[in-house]
Design a protein around this motif. Structure first.
Motif, PDB file in Angstrom:
ATOM      1  N   ALA A 102       0.617  -1.213  -0.028  1.00 20.75           N
ATOM      2  CA  ALA A 102       0.099  -0.179  -0.039  1.00 20.75           C
ATOM      3  C   ALA A 102       0.813   1.333   0.016  1.00 20.75           C
ATOM      4  O   ALA A 102       0.441   2.383  -0.631  1.00 20.75           O
ATOM      5  CB  ALA A 102      -0.984   0.043   1.153  1.00 20.75           C
ATOM      6  N   GLU A 103       2.104   1.208   0.546  1.00 18.31           N
ATOM      7  CA  GLU A 103       2.741   2.190   0.698  1.00 18.31           C
ATOM      8  C   GLU A 103       3.385   2.851  -0.675  1.00 18.31           C
ATOM      9  O   GLU A 103       3.545   3.958  -0.707  1.00 18.31           O
ATOM     10  CB  GLU A 103       4.205   1.990   1.492  1.00 18.31           C
ATOM     11  CG  GLU A 103       3.916   1.826   3.022  1.00 18.31           C
ATOM     12  CD  GLU A 103       3.309   0.538   3.220  1.00 18.31           C
ATOM     13  OE1 GLU A 103       3.319  -0.409   2.346  1.00 18.31           O
ATOM     14  OE2 GLU A 103       3.119   0.244   4.518  1.00 18.31           O
ATOM     15  N   ASN A 104       3.370   1.948  -1.793  1.00 17.07           N
ATOM     16  CA  ASN A 104       3.919   2.472  -3.181  1.00 17.07           C
ATOM     17  C   ASN A 104       2.772   3.168  -3.657  1.00 17.07           C
ATOM     18  O   ASN A 104       2.866   3.433  -4.715  1.00 17.07           O
ATOM     19  CB  ASN A 104       4.340   1.009  -3.814  1.00 17.07           C
ATOM     20  CG  ASN A 104       5.580   0.573  -3.116  1.00 17.07           C
ATOM     21  OD1 ASN A 104       6.200   1.082  -2.347  1.00 17.07           O
ATOM     22  ND2 ASN A 104       5.789  -0.513  -3.487  1.00 17.07           N
ATOM     23  N   TYR A 105       1.488   3.086  -3.247  1.00 13.99           N
ATOM     24  CA  TYR A 105       0.324   3.623  -3.991  1.00 13.99           C
ATOM     25  C   TYR A 105      -0.341   4.678  -3.186  1.00 13.99           C
ATOM     26  O   TYR A 105      -1.262   5.546  -3.770  1.00 13.99           O
ATOM     27  CB  TYR A 105      -0.653   2.642  -4.225  1.00 13.99           C
ATOM     28  CG  TYR A 105      -0.132   1.520  -5.094  1.00 13.99           C
ATOM     29  CD1 TYR A 105      -0.391   1.653  -6.528  1.00 13.99           C
ATOM     30  CD2 TYR A 105       0.370   0.306  -4.793  1.00 13.99           C
ATOM     31  CE1 TYR A 105       0.006   0.607  -7.339  1.00 13.99           C
ATOM     32  CE2 TYR A 105       0.864  -0.621  -5.456  1.00 13.99           C
ATOM     33  CZ  TYR A 105       0.706  -0.447  -6.755  1.00 13.99           C
ATOM     34  OH  TYR A 105       1.179  -1.553  -7.576  1.00 13.99           O
ATOM     35  N   ARG A 106       0.155   5.036  -1.725  1.00 21.62           N
ATOM     36  CA  ARG A 106      -0.490   6.198  -1.008  1.00 21.62           C
ATOM     37  C   ARG A 106      -0.317   7.340  -1.569  1.00 21.62           C
ATOM     38  O   ARG A 106      -1.232   8.387  -1.742  1.00 21.62           O
ATOM     39  CB  ARG A 106      -0.068   5.709   0.400  1.00 21.62           C
ATOM     40  CG  ARG A 106      -0.708   6.938   1.025  1.00 21.62           C
ATOM     41  CD  ARG A 106      -0.447   6.237   2.770  1.00 21.62           C
ATOM     42  NE  ARG A 106      -1.099   5.249   3.047  1.00 21.62           N
ATOM     43  CZ  ARG A 106      -0.540   3.991   3.467  1.00 21.62           C
ATOM     44  NH1 ARG A 106       0.698   4.245   3.630  1.00 21.62           N
ATOM     45  NH2 ARG A 106      -1.273   3.006   3.971  1.00 21.62           N
ATOM     46  N   ASP A 107       0.883   7.703  -2.012  1.00 21.77           N
ATOM     47  CA  ASP A 107       1.145   9.176  -2.415  1.00 21.77           C
ATOM     48  C   ASP A 107       1.883   9.116  -3.852  1.00 21.77           C
ATOM     49  O   ASP A 107       2.949   8.721  -3.801  1.00 21.77           O
ATOM     50  CB  ASP A 107       2.211   9.912  -1.265  1.00 21.77           C
ATOM     51  CG  ASP A 107       2.491  11.298  -1.878  1.00 21.77           C
ATOM     52  OD1 ASP A 107       1.850  11.776  -2.721  1.00 21.77           O
ATOM     53  OD2 ASP A 107       3.141  11.969  -0.693  1.00 21.77           O
ATOM     54  N   LEU A 108       1.092   9.596  -4.859  1.00 21.09           N
ATOM     55  CA  LEU A 108       1.800   9.606  -6.087  1.00 21.09           C
ATOM     56  C   LEU A 108       2.893  10.371  -6.067  1.00 21.09           C
ATOM     57  O   LEU A 108       3.920  10.159  -7.246  1.00 21.09           O
ATOM     58  CB  LEU A 108       0.635  10.057  -7.113  1.00 21.09           C
ATOM     59  CG  LEU A 108      -0.511   9.299  -7.154  1.00 21.09           C
ATOM     60  CD1 LEU A 108      -1.568   9.913  -8.104  1.00 21.09           C
ATOM     61  CD2 LEU A 108      -0.579   7.810  -7.488  1.00 21.09           C
ATOM     62  N   GLN A 109       3.275  11.403  -5.381  1.00 19.17           N
ATOM     63  CA  GLN A 109       4.400  12.111  -5.665  1.00 19.17           C
ATOM     64  C   GLN A 109       5.754  12.114  -4.714  1.00 19.17           C
ATOM     65  O   GLN A 109       6.692  12.322  -4.603  1.00 19.17           O
ATOM     66  CB  GLN A 109       4.066  13.667  -5.285  1.00 19.17           C
ATOM     67  CG  GLN A 109       3.082  14.236  -5.974  1.00 19.17           C
ATOM     68  CD  GLN A 109       3.450  14.317  -7.395  1.00 19.17           C
ATOM     69  OE1 GLN A 109       4.596  14.594  -7.899  1.00 19.17           O
ATOM     70  NE2 GLN A 109       2.524  13.919  -8.526  1.00 19.17           N
ATOM     71  N   SER A 110       5.431  10.694  -3.993  1.00 24.22           N
ATOM     72  CA  SER A 110       6.604  10.229  -3.157  1.00 24.22           C
ATOM     73  C   SER A 110       7.341   9.468  -3.777  1.00 24.22           C
ATOM     74  O   SER A 110       7.298   8.946  -4.940  1.00 24.22           O
ATOM     75  CB  SER A 110       5.968   9.513  -2.007  1.00 24.22           C
ATOM     76  OG  SER A 110       5.249   8.038  -2.212  1.00 24.22           O
ATOM     77  N   VAL A 111       8.794   9.214  -3.316  1.00 31.73           N
ATOM     78  CA  VAL A 111       9.777   8.219  -3.724  1.00 31.73           C
ATOM     79  C   VAL A 111       9.351   6.873  -3.256  1.00 31.73           C
ATOM     80  O   VAL A 111       9.659   6.707  -2.004  1.00 31.73           O
ATOM     81  CB  VAL A 111      11.257   8.850  -3.385  1.00 31.73           C
ATOM     82  CG1 VAL A 111      12.210   7.705  -4.081  1.00 31.73           C
ATOM     83  CG2 VAL A 111      11.532  10.205  -3.901  1.00 31.73           C
ATOM     84  N   HIS A 112       9.230   5.685  -3.938  1.00 32.40           N
ATOM     85  CA  HIS A 112       9.041   4.708  -3.594  1.00 32.40           C
ATOM     86  C   HIS A 112      10.051   3.657  -3.561  1.00 32.40           C
ATOM     87  O   HIS A 112      10.914   3.144  -4.463  1.00 32.40           O
ATOM     88  CB  HIS A 112       7.910   3.720  -4.495  1.00 32.40           C
ATOM     89  CG  HIS A 112       6.804   4.722  -4.665  1.00 32.40           C
ATOM     90  ND1 HIS A 112       5.889   5.174  -3.868  1.00 32.40           N
ATOM     91  CD2 HIS A 112       6.165   5.312  -6.000  1.00 32.40           C
ATOM     92  CE1 HIS A 112       4.869   5.980  -4.301  1.00 32.40           C
ATOM     93  NE2 HIS A 112       5.084   6.035  -5.734  1.00 32.40           N
TER      94      HIS A 112
END
Length: 1103
Positions: free
Chosen positions: A88-98
């Motif tokens: 889920a962490e990879n989809y929570r914030d579209l602007q974040s660095v995954h």
């Protein structure tokens, strides 16, 4: 550890392998499959007969069918593969660095980069307990409190008196249909992803975009702020009615009393809100209990019936069929200056059901908004609808429509034993009655078993609505302020405490409400507030309809009980109700919405929320392009659709400006950029984003396309790719525009041949070809400082390039290097294939700058400098980009390090942006190319920059003795084309021998390329000039030299020159000879466009 396992690590190219049994290490392993005793004893000899005691050896088949895990050396899946499992962490914030998701390059190219967690600045933990509500106390309870408003106690009886039971129930049903449809739409929106704080504003802005969301958010905040004061004033009036029989007076028993009590009440509500949502909820629970108790009081009183004759005289007669049958039918009357009908009564009642967003406005305080909003809102609508429906029946069955209140009249009818004991009471023909459904707003208090409890219900309804509005409006304002859609409201985005309470918003709403309470006369604007709410409901419905018809894959609401067309009906119903309630307030509402929409559109906020408007834009564009393919082309509708080889457009502003003059937002313009080598998509994306920002800032409506010239960096390869592939359907270029290759005599001969071959290939593709030459140059990459750069030392250059080549996502690119958004000057030693003799334009600073990432040799006229010792990395500017503002050139272009450019350099850069003085555009229409040589100059005269320029047409005479006829024919043709001109000049002596001086100049041009003798190396074919070629093209060369003399004679003072491009016949003329012709024609002249159409008519004189 065995050697068979020694190479199993995270770098093993075999990412995941089955673990088979190794008999030498079977001890300590856990075996999943059962193995029988006879199987366990089989095979004592394996691995050269060495089997440790106590080990079990399995056959090959048993090993194949058995899964065995080494509990000592077992590795996790993450150690055996570079792939990342869905998180889920990879989809929570579209602007974040995954950090946990590998890039495509890492997987595809097998290049491993050590992962590091993205450093996110954690917000300081705020003290206090975080309070989140479920659907019951967070949505259901709040919606009940707002829908069971003061209208229930003061206006429902009047509605039944005017409309009757049948039409009254129809009014209630119709109002609830509107709110139910809106609630279904709101449920769909709220379940299409995670909902944050902001309630109805958040839903509309994320669904329809910031323009509609910003308009509704501001209106909703203002409407709720004023509504707080209206509810409080209603509370004060009810309190006055209750205390009036006791003679209680504070100041004057009228308006001033309302002001005093209202201010005290408002202060108390503000303190309650600041204390926290927990206490707000407790208070509202108490108010809800009072509200429910008052309704039970009414129901019980209606069942008990009148307790004395006075209640009967006032119209409460108990359940009675005759009364019910009379009240079934409508009896619309004149009331408070209005002749009422069905729709006017509906407009009075509808505000009673507008509290459906009370729970949604607290979306940020809900545990699970996607679950709480649909359940709580729909259940509240159902409960309140049934209650309103039932109370309408009860009032119609037990209360007279008119009653005098005179007990004597009732006794008189009883004494006369009349069949209708209320005949005298309800006879109000020649008098005014004060009681009954039509006349008494306190009819429910009359029916109730204990009247003061109904007043308690009124107090609870008004206070709960005031609390809900004061708590909800600041949260909408807070969300609006955080999105920064309007200036000067960012101050209200700050929250306090663990629950992020908008205390600043509380204070603002308090001030607005305080001012309205002091006015104390708010009835006139009540319809406006209801219209503001209805506008929001209409947009919620429309957002569902719009998202559904756009067929966006991102529209996947978990709530399935909605329909796009029902939502559209809901939209129309809301708009209709707006005009039914008050047509003038509806018009004001529409004007406000449109004004705020246009304002937000003008500001162009830097937000990207994936709205349905964006999805529909794609659908509309795709449909239009597909429909365009069905349209047959016609000469009257011809438009120049230009592919201009600009490289990075910011390097060659004059070339981009000239192309934009021709298309001017009315035709297709594509800026082509050819880069050397092969780069990752991340590099392409970074360059593209930077280019589009530059185009937006300079108000150029153009597309941008990149082509790779391959490892050898051939311009011709990239240009062929662009001409072949760029465009879509009939939206593809029909004209190629390039800058003149000014360094053709000094650069590598291979470059000249490539440039020449581009012209050939364009003509092979039936493209028109234009070559623009400006004597001061087109390429200013060495002169202009990048508008978005900061210097980074050369030590960081290699690392910067590597980070871009890793194909990072958009979020990663923006995270690196101060949110990188631009091209890096990699110093790939690109040669500017179109540079002029000078390394920089006259009067320009001799500044050394690094070449562009892929300095396109396609256009411009200045050599790139040697690779500089630093590179430039763009960063996000705080200043809003893309806003259409008129800015002087001095504020747009700067020299290296931000130095101011000289006036001459600025004039050269903006030559096609400035208005030209009065003069001429000389059109040398030498040969019929379909009319493009004439059409382009005509288009230029329609632009403001060349509005003062007149066309002067030059043409060639076929024979010297036919000059006058040729001139008349040309004038007649121009007249048929409806093209204004100032003069037509026919040149009679084009075949005359050129002057010796001109010949010497031409021979000096071609001397470096001449080869004596007939035999040349095949590798030099087309790159040198043979004597045989000069002899064969002697007459053609002479014509160009004569044209040079005529140009010097006639056009040296022109504002602009357009001439028919000489046709480079294949296999006949070499590249250097052709370039010598062009050099001869254009050298030392005003801005010059050499142009050749594709021999197809682009002009017609037929209608």
């Amino acid at each position: 550890m065995p050697s068979g396992n020694s190479n199993r690590n995270s770098g093993d190219p075999h990412e995941l392998q089955d673990l088979l049994i190794d008999s030498r290490n079977s001890s300590g392993r856990f075996q999943v499959a059962k193995v029988g005793d006879n199987e366990a004893d089989a095979g004592d000899k394996e691995n050269n007969g060495s089997v440790p005691a106590g080990d079990t050896v399995l056959s090959a088949q048993q090993q194949y069918n058995t899964y065995v895990y080494d509990t000592r050396y077992a590795k996790s899946l993450g150690q055996l593969t570079r792939e990342a499992l869905p998180r889920a962490e990879n989809y929570r914030d579209l602007q974040s660095v995954h950090a946990h998701r590998p890039t495509l390059d890492e997987l595809h190219e097998a290049v491993f980069h050590e992962k590091t967690e993205a450093k996110v600045e954690d917000e300081p933990q705020k003290k206090g307990k975080v309070i989140k509500f479920g659907w019951l106390e967070g949505v259901f309870m709040r919606c009940l409190l707002n829908i069971w408003g003061v209208m229930l106690f003061l206006r429902l009886s009047w509605v039944i008196g005017q409309a009757g039971v049948v039409e009254g129930l129809l009014i209630i049903s119709l109002a609830n249909i509107v709110t139910a449809i809106t609630a279904l739409s709101m449920s769909a929106v709220s379940t299409n992803g995670q909902i944050k704080g902001g309630g109805i504003y958040y839903m509309i802005s994320r669904s329809l975009g910031p323009e509609f969301g910003g308009a509704i958010g501001l209106m909703f905040t203002l409407a709720n702020s004023i509504a707080v004061s209206m509810y409080i004033v209603g509370f004060c009036e009810s309190l006055q009615d209750l205390l009036r029989p006791f003679g209680a007076i504070i100041v004057d028993g009228a308006t001033n009393d309302i002001r005093v009590v209202g201010v005290i009440t408002l202060i108390a509500i503000l303190i309650l809100a600041i204390v926290g949502m927990d206490w707000v909820t407790r208070t509202q629970m108490v108010l809800l209990f009072v509200l429910i108790a008052s309704q039970f009081d009414f129901v019980i009183g209606s069942i008990i019936g009148p307790v004395d004759d006075e209640e009967i005289a006032k119209g409460f007669v108990g359940y009675n069929y005759e009364t019910f049958s009379i009240n079934l039918h409508a009896d619309y009357r004149h009331f408070e200056g209005v002749d009422h009908d069905f729709f006017s009564v509906f407009s009075v009642f509808f505000p009673a059901v507008t509290g459906i967003v009370a729970g949604a406005n607290l979306s940020g305080d809900l545990k699970d908004p996607s679950k709480a909003i649909p359940i709580g809102t729909l259940l509240a609508i159902a409960v309140t609808f049934l209650s309103y429906f039932g109370y309408a029946f009860m009032l119609g069955a037990c209360t007279l429509r008119d009653a005098s209140g005179n007990v004597t009249e009732y006794h008189l009818a009883l004494n006369e034993s009349l069949p209708d004991p209320w005949v005298y009471l309800k006879n109000c023909t020649d008098r005014t009655c004060s009681f009954g459904l039509e006349n008494d707003s306190q009819a429910m208090e009359l029916v109730s078993s204990w009247g003061p409890l109904i007043y308690g219900g009124c107090f609870a309804a008004t206070l709960s609505s005031a609390i809900a509005s004061l708590v909800g409006a600041p949260r909408v304002l807070q969300a609006l302020a955080k999105d920064k859609l309007y200036p000067l409201i960012g101050f209200f985005g700050e929250g306090y405490g663990a629950n992020n309470d908008p205390v600043r918003g509380y204070v603002l709403v308090f001030i607005i409400s305080l001012g309205c309470i002091l006015i104390a006369q708010l009835n006139a604007i009540a319809p406006l507030l209801s219209n503001f709410f209805l506008a929001a409901y209409a947009l919620i419905n429309f957002s569902v309809f719009h998202a559904s018809i756009s067929k966006s894959p991102g529209w996947r609401p978990a709530f399935r009980y909605y329909n796009a067309w029902v939502s559209l009906i809901g939209t129309l119903l809301c708009i209709a109700v707006m005009f039914l309630m008050s047509w003038w307030t509806a018009l004001i509402t529409l004007v406000v919405v449109v004004t705020l929409y246009l304002y937000v559109s003008y500001r162009k906020p830097e937000v990207n929320w994936g709205s349905s408007t964006q999805a529909q834009s794609f659908n509309t564009a795709l449909k239009s392009v597909q429909e365009l393919n069905q349209v047959e082309e016609h000469v009257k509708n011809y438009r120049p659709q230009i592919l201009v080889l600009t490289g990075i457009p910011s390097s060659r502003p004059p070339l981009v400006d000239f192309a934009n003059l021709i298309t001017k937002k009315l035709s297709l313009l594509i800026c082509g950029h050819i880069i050397k080598g092969c780069h990752s998509q991340g590099v392409h994306n970074a360059i593209t984003r930077k280019t589009y920002r530059w185009l937006r800032r300079h108000r150029v409506r153009a597309f941008y396309a990149i082509a790779e010239g391959g490892e050898d960096g051939k311009l011709e390869t990239g240009a062929r790719a662009l001409m072949t592939l760029v465009g879509l359907g009939k939206l593809r270029p029909n004209m190629l525009l390039m800058g003149f290759k000014g360094d053709w005599r000094t650069c590598d001969k291979e470059e000249v041949l490539q440039y020449f071959n581009i012209i050939h290939y364009a003509l092979d593709r039936y493209l028109a070809v234009g070559i623009l030459r400006v004597q001061d140059g087109l390429d200013y990459s060495n002169i202009i400082e990048d508008e978005e750069v900061i210097p980074i030392s050369s030590i960081e250059k290699k690392d910067a390039e590597e980070k871009l080549r890793r194909n990072q996502s958009a979020g990663q690119l923006s995270q690196e290097f101060f949110q990188l958004k631009a091209i890096l000057n990699f110093g790939l030693n690109y040669r500017d294939g179109t540079s002029s003799e000078g390394s920089s334009p006259p009067s320009s600073p001799k500044a050394e700058r690094g070449g562009n990432i892929c300095g396109d040799p396609s256009a411009g006229e200045n050599n790139h400098r040697a690779e500089s010792s630093h590179i430039s990395v763009s960063f996000r500017k705080k200043k809003r980009e893309g806003r259409a503002r008129k800015t002087s050139s001095a504020n747009i272009y700067f020299g290296p390090g931000g130095a101011a450019l000289s006036k001459d350099v600025l004039n050269n850069i903006t030559i096609f942006q400035r208005r030209q003085g009065k003069g001429t555009i000389d059109v040398w229409w030498l040969y019929d190319d379909g009319g493009l040589t004439l059409l382009i100059p005509y288009i230029l005269t329609t632009r403001s920059q060349f509005a003062g320029s007149k066309l002067r047409i030059f043409s060639l005479a076929n024979k010297k003795n036919e000059l006058e006829r040729d001139q008349r024919n040309m004038a007649a043709l121009l007249s048929k084309f409806r093209i204004d001109y100032s003069d037509v000049i026919v040149l009679p002596d084009i075949t005359k021998k050129a002057k010796e001086e001109t010949k010497k100049e031409f021979e000096a041009l071609i001397e470096p390329f001449r080869i004596k003798g007939a035999d040349i190396d095949e590798s030099q074919e087309g790159m040198v000039i043979k004597d045989s070629e000069l002899l064969a093209l002697k007459e053609k060369t002479n014509r160009h030299m004569r044209l040079r003399e005529l140009l010097l004679e006639h056009s040296t003072d022109a504002n602009f020159i357009v001439m028919t491009l000489p046709m480079p016949r294949k296999g006949t003329v070499s590249a250097p000879l052709y370039m010598a012709w062009l050099e001869t024609l254009t050298r030392g002249m005003p801005p010059f466009l050499i142009l050749r159409g594709n021999q197809t008519s682009v002009l017609t004189f037929y209608s």
